[in-house]
Design a protein around this motif. Structure first.
Motif, PDB file in Angstrom:
ATOM      1  N   GLU A  47     -42.649   3.500 -13.138  1.00 15.67           N
ATOM      2  CA  GLU A  47     -43.519   4.657 -13.324  1.00 15.67           C
ATOM      3  C   GLU A  47     -42.887   5.920 -12.759  1.00 15.67           C
ATOM      4  O   GLU A  47     -42.950   6.985 -13.374  1.00 15.67           O
ATOM      5  CB  GLU A  47     -44.877   4.399 -12.673  1.00 15.67           C
ATOM      6  CG  GLU A  47     -45.632   3.285 -13.379  1.00 15.67           C
ATOM      7  CD  GLU A  47     -47.071   3.163 -12.950  1.00 15.67           C
ATOM      8  OE1 GLU A  47     -47.426   3.697 -11.880  1.00 15.67           O
ATOM      9  OE2 GLU A  47     -47.840   2.538 -13.692  1.00 15.67           O
ATOM     10  N   ALA A  48     -42.261   5.784 -11.581  1.00 16.69           N
ATOM     11  CA  ALA A  48     -41.635   6.959 -10.977  1.00 16.69           C
ATOM     12  C   ALA A  48     -40.503   7.468 -11.872  1.00 16.69           C
ATOM     13  O   ALA A  48     -40.331   8.674 -12.049  1.00 16.69           O
ATOM     14  CB  ALA A  48     -41.107   6.621  -9.584  1.00 16.69           C
ATOM     15  N   ALA A  49     -39.740   6.534 -12.438  1.00 10.80           N
ATOM     16  CA  ALA A  49     -38.629   6.932 -13.309  1.00 10.80           C
ATOM     17  C   ALA A  49     -39.148   7.630 -14.572  1.00 10.80           C
ATOM     18  O   ALA A  49     -38.612   8.654 -14.990  1.00 10.80           O
ATOM     19  CB  ALA A  49     -37.802   5.706 -13.689  1.00 10.80           C
ATOM     20  N   ARG A  50     -40.208   7.088 -15.135  1.00 12.60           N
ATOM     21  CA  ARG A  50     -40.732   7.679 -16.360  1.00 12.60           C
ATOM     22  C   ARG A  50     -41.440   8.984 -16.065  1.00 12.60           C
ATOM     23  O   ARG A  50     -41.435   9.897 -16.887  1.00 12.60           O
ATOM     24  CB  ARG A  50     -41.656   6.691 -17.052  1.00 12.60           C
ATOM     25  CG  ARG A  50     -41.024   5.311 -17.027  1.00 12.60           C
ATOM     26  CD  ARG A  50     -41.389   4.436 -18.132  1.00 12.60           C
ATOM     27  NE  ARG A  50     -40.987   4.922 -19.426  1.00 12.60           N
ATOM     28  CZ  ARG A  50     -41.358   4.326 -20.549  1.00 12.60           C
ATOM     29  NH1 ARG A  50     -42.152   3.290 -20.490  1.00 12.60           N
ATOM     30  NH2 ARG A  50     -40.943   4.784 -21.699  1.00 12.60           N
ATOM     31  N   ALA A  51     -42.046   9.084 -14.875  1.00 16.30           N
ATOM     32  CA  ALA A  51     -42.764  10.312 -14.526  1.00 16.30           C
ATOM     33  C   ALA A  51     -41.807  11.496 -14.400  1.00 16.30           C
ATOM     34  O   ALA A  51     -42.215  12.638 -14.592  1.00 16.30           O
ATOM     35  CB  ALA A  51     -43.548  10.123 -13.223  1.00 16.30           C
ATOM     36  N   ILE A  52     -40.537  11.248 -14.066  1.00 14.38           N
ATOM     37  CA  ILE A  52     -39.598  12.376 -14.022  1.00 14.38           C
ATOM     38  C   ILE A  52     -38.921  12.561 -15.375  1.00 14.38           C
ATOM     39  O   ILE A  52     -37.961  13.324 -15.499  1.00 14.38           O
ATOM     40  CB  ILE A  52     -38.545  12.254 -12.888  1.00 14.38           C
ATOM     41  CG1 ILE A  52     -37.735  10.978 -13.017  1.00 14.38           C
ATOM     42  CG2 ILE A  52     -39.207  12.345 -11.528  1.00 14.38           C
ATOM     43  CD1 ILE A  52     -36.584  10.883 -12.019  1.00 14.38           C
ATOM     44  N   GLY A  53     -39.405  11.869 -16.382  1.00 16.28           N
ATOM     45  CA  GLY A  53     -38.939  12.134 -17.745  1.00 16.28           C
ATOM     46  C   GLY A  53     -37.820  11.237 -18.236  1.00 16.28           C
ATOM     47  O   GLY A  53     -37.203  11.508 -19.254  1.00 16.28           O
ATOM     48  N   MET A  54     -37.561  10.146 -17.505  1.00 12.55           N
ATOM     49  CA  MET A  54     -36.498   9.242 -17.961  1.00 12.55           C
ATOM     50  C   MET A  54     -36.989   8.404 -19.130  1.00 12.55           C
ATOM     51  O   MET A  54     -38.145   7.992 -19.180  1.00 12.55           O
ATOM     52  CB  MET A  54     -36.096   8.295 -16.838  1.00 12.55           C
ATOM     53  CG  MET A  54     -35.182   8.911 -15.842  1.00 12.55           C
ATOM     54  SD  MET A  54     -34.542   7.616 -14.774  1.00 12.55           S
ATOM     55  CE  MET A  54     -33.425   8.576 -13.783  1.00 12.55           C
ATOM     56  N   GLN A  55     -36.073   8.112 -20.031  1.00 11.89           N
ATOM     57  CA  GLN A  55     -36.381   7.176 -21.097  1.00 11.89           C
ATOM     58  C   GLN A  55     -36.139   5.761 -20.586  1.00 11.89           C
ATOM     59  O   GLN A  55     -35.437   5.561 -19.599  1.00 11.89           O
ATOM     60  CB  GLN A  55     -35.528   7.479 -22.325  1.00 11.89           C
ATOM     61  CG  GLN A  55     -35.917   8.813 -22.913  1.00 11.89           C
ATOM     62  CD  GLN A  55     -35.078   9.215 -24.092  1.00 11.89           C
ATOM     63  OE1 GLN A  55     -34.053   8.611 -24.348  1.00 11.89           O
ATOM     64  NE2 GLN A  55     -35.510  10.252 -24.788  1.00 11.89           N
ATOM     65  N   ARG A  56     -36.693   4.789 -21.306  1.00 10.73           N
ATOM     66  CA  ARG A  56     -36.624   3.413 -20.840  1.00 10.73           C
ATOM     67  C   ARG A  56     -35.201   2.944 -20.522  1.00 10.73           C
ATOM     68  O   ARG A  56     -34.967   2.379 -19.446  1.00 10.73           O
ATOM     69  CB  ARG A  56     -37.276   2.499 -21.890  1.00 10.73           C
ATOM     70  CG  ARG A  56     -37.541   1.094 -21.399  1.00 10.73           C
ATOM     71  CD  ARG A  56     -38.059   0.213 -22.526  1.00 10.73           C
ATOM     72  NE  ARG A  56     -37.440  -1.104 -22.437  1.00 10.73           N
ATOM     73  CZ  ARG A  56     -37.881  -2.092 -21.676  1.00 10.73           C
ATOM     74  NH1 ARG A  56     -38.950  -1.926 -20.941  1.00 10.73           N
ATOM     75  NH2 ARG A  56     -37.248  -3.246 -21.634  1.00 10.73           N
ATOM     76  N   ARG A  87     -43.670  -2.271 -10.468  1.00  9.68           N
ATOM     77  CA  ARG A  87     -44.033  -1.404 -11.575  1.00  9.68           C
ATOM     78  C   ARG A  87     -43.913   0.080 -11.192  1.00  9.68           C
ATOM     79  O   ARG A  87     -43.587   0.930 -12.007  1.00  9.68           O
ATOM     80  CB  ARG A  87     -45.475  -1.717 -11.977  1.00  9.68           C
ATOM     81  CG  ARG A  87     -45.744  -1.504 -13.432  1.00  9.68           C
ATOM     82  CD  ARG A  87     -47.175  -1.907 -13.730  1.00  9.68           C
ATOM     83  NE  ARG A  87     -48.004  -0.705 -13.718  1.00  9.68           N
ATOM     84  CZ  ARG A  87     -49.250  -0.665 -14.180  1.00  9.68           C
ATOM     85  NH1 ARG A  87     -49.808  -1.742 -14.643  1.00  9.68           N
ATOM     86  NH2 ARG A  87     -49.928   0.451 -14.161  1.00  9.68           N
ATOM     87  N   GLY A  88     -44.177   0.365  -9.932  1.00  9.98           N
ATOM     88  CA  GLY A  88     -44.117   1.754  -9.463  1.00  9.98           C
ATOM     89  C   GLY A  88     -42.752   2.387  -9.659  1.00  9.98           C
ATOM     90  O   GLY A  88     -42.639   3.599  -9.847  1.00  9.98           O
ATOM     91  N   GLN A  89     -41.689   1.566  -9.619  1.00 11.59           N
ATOM     92  CA  GLN A  89     -40.341   2.096  -9.820  1.00 11.59           C
ATOM     93  C   GLN A  89     -40.172   2.570 -11.267  1.00 11.59           C
ATOM     94  O   GLN A  89     -39.586   3.608 -11.537  1.00 11.59           O
ATOM     95  CB  GLN A  89     -39.297   1.040  -9.471  1.00 11.59           C
ATOM     96  CG  GLN A  89     -39.227   0.743  -7.983  1.00 11.59           C
ATOM     97  CD  GLN A  89     -38.698   1.918  -7.202  1.00 11.59           C
ATOM     98  OE1 GLN A  89     -37.651   2.480  -7.510  1.00 11.59           O
ATOM     99  NE2 GLN A  89     -39.436   2.317  -6.180  1.00 11.59           N
ATOM    100  N   GLN A 136     -32.590   4.705 -19.683  1.00  5.10           N
ATOM    101  CA  GLN A 136     -32.110   5.420 -18.491  1.00  5.10           C
ATOM    102  C   GLN A 136     -32.727   4.812 -17.235  1.00  5.10           C
ATOM    103  O   GLN A 136     -32.031   4.579 -16.237  1.00  5.10           O
ATOM    104  CB  GLN A 136     -32.515   6.902 -18.556  1.00  5.10           C
ATOM    105  CG  GLN A 136     -31.702   7.726 -19.521  1.00  5.10           C
ATOM    106  CD  GLN A 136     -32.212   9.164 -19.587  1.00  5.10           C
ATOM    107  OE1 GLN A 136     -33.417   9.412 -19.518  1.00  5.10           O
ATOM    108  NE2 GLN A 136     -31.294  10.100 -19.729  1.00  5.10           N
TER     109      GLN A 136
END
Lengths: 258, 225
Positions: free
Chosen positions: B122-131, B118-120, B133
């Protein structure tokens, strides 16, 4: 003279099913604040932090970033949040996780440029330059081409910090950034965080490092049972706590300080 | 004591080679369509949109739980009658095995995707990626790496299952072997050689996959220790 807060939290609630984790949090964060959030595990401190960049969607309440309240109000129901809106907010709020969460299939440089290129749409040359700048700041310039699996925990967390900073966030969130580290690696990460705080960057930090909170933060929050029990400057909250829960928490922790 | 005599097999080896090409053609077609289709099915099934997830789930379960021979017969015999569509054995086999293998590949993809921490996300979304992406750039590349063993396994199964196409007179390796056995009255030799051909091709391919896996292992986490 007080200016407009860059972050305002009003009546924040979060439930996971029947588990009511956050029970009404109000907080104003001013530009340049370094706020340490303390509390026992289960106090809701991490959940609170994770609501601020919408890793968790609040069950109730309102969060205002730089004058703009996020989400759309609905009468009698929690606010609704659109994916686009949250994506924009997250770009302005950097987050550092306890477990680092580096992308293992990308090099150190690739981890940092990912957001610059894919989210911010910058070209490769300027992204690389920006990433190297941040890597140098966390003291890992020579590790640019390594894969994360070859780094120590402390180095991984410093890369994660560089990854967040590269996007030039207005606010940084640190979720127990040293809790997963071997004791001898904690210092290097705390030094980097202290450097960022000294630059005047606004940040909220969930931590168990009380000494660090005392020396670096300008405000300390103590949480228990899903609410803020006590809040104030570190000298006051940590040396002269008024709330019995804060007193008990600090007494438990002092046993281990020699 | 049985006397082995491979002369007839060797003299007619051209037939077996044609059969092998037929097997490779149908397996290759099924892979070429089954993999992207499987990925689409997996992404649909994992989608938060129910109107995408449910039909995808239904297709996957239907084609996983019905015998491939029944599917093949249905496409080859039933569809022409019901809808007046004439199909060559190759086309019927290609459709059957593309869809059938896509259902299995979808589950392989799905297992790979949900295995990523799940952390992967979260890290992707935390830098502003959309689902989408995050899925494309962060989750899938890691998932695919973990999927390689299961993917190899399914491909081997696929190649062996394609022997069913002989029942609709598609000239695959097994079909040709059968013809040759009847022509030469040397079934033991013919089927021994046929088994060896399957073994050589499949074992060779799985060695190649292992080599690829080992190369991928260089960059961080991998399935090969």
């Amino acid at each position: 003279m007080s200016q407009e807060p860059i972050l305002t939290i009003r009546g924040l609630h979060k439930s996971f099913g029947d588990n009511h984790v956050l029970r009404g949090i109000d907080l104003d964060v001013q530009q340049g604040d370094c706020i340490a959030i303390l509390g026992a595990s289960g106090s809701g401190k991490s959940t609170f932090l994770r609501c601020l960049n919408f890793m968790e969607i609040p069950s109730d309440g309102a969060i205002t970033h730089a004058g703009k309240t996020i989400g759309t109000e609905r009468p009698g129901k929690p606010r609704v949040y659109s994916e686009d809106e949250l994506t924009k907010v997250r770009q302005k709020v950097g987050m550092v996780f306890q477990q680092f969460n580096l992308f293992p299939h990308k090099t150190v440089l690739g981890n940092i440029t990912e957001g610059l290129r894919i989210v911010q749409g910058k070209d490769k040359a300027s992204s690389d330059a920006r990433a190297r700048e941040e890597l140098a700041r966390v003291g890992l310039a020579e590790k640019a081409d390594e894969y994360p699996s070859r780094l120590s925990g402390g180095q991984k967390q410093r890369v994660a910090i560089a990854r967040a900073l590269a996007l030039a966030p207005e606010l940084m969130l640190f979720d127990e950034p040293t809790s997963a580290l071997d004791p001898e690696l904690v210092g290097e990460v705390l030094n980097v965080i202290r450097g960022i705080a000294d630059e005047g960057r606004t940040m909220l930090l969930v931590t168990h490092e009380i000494g660090f909170a005392y020396h670096v933060a300008n405000r300390v929050i103590f949480m228990a049972d899903g609410i803020i029990q006590e809040e104030g400057p570190p000298e006051q909250v940590l040396k002269n706590p008024q709330n019995p829960l804060t007193q008990a928490f600090l007494a438990r922790h002092k046993q281990f300080e020699f | 004591m049985y006397e082995w005599d491979f002369t007839a097999v060797i003299e007619n080896s051209g037939l077996l080679w044609q059969g092998l090409l037929g097997t490779l053609a149908i397996t290759g077609t099924a892979l070429a369509f089954g993999l992207p289709l499987g990925l689409m099915l997996a992404l649909s099934r994992l989608s938060p949109r129910k109107w995408l997830a449910w039909p995808a789930g239904f297709i996957i379960e239907f084609f996983r739980t019905t015998p491939p021979l029944v599917q093949l017969f249905w496409f080859f015999f039933a569809l022409p009658i019901l809808m007046d569509i004439q199909m060559t054995p190759y086309l019927a086999a290609a459709i059957t095995f593309s869809i059938q293998s896509s259902a299995f590949f979808a589950e392989v993809f799905r297992a790979g995707i949900v295995s990523i921490e799940r952390g992967q996300w979260e890290a992707a979304r935390a830098i502003g990626m959309q689902r989408p992406q995050a899925m494309r750039r962060i989750i899938l590349p890691q998932a695919v790496k973990r999927m390689i063993p299961a993917f190899t396994e399914r491909s081997i199964e696929l190649m062996k299952t394609t022997t069913l196409v002989a029942t609709v007179s598609y000239a695959d390796l097994l079909y040709q072997a059968n013809e040759l056995a009847q022509k030469t009255f040397r079934p033991i030799e013919v089927f021994t050689v046929t088994a060896l051909i399957y073994f050589t091709v499949i074992f060779g391919l799985s060695l190649c996959v292992q080599a690829v896996e080992r190369r991928l292992a260089v960059s961080g986490d991998s399935t090969v220790r």
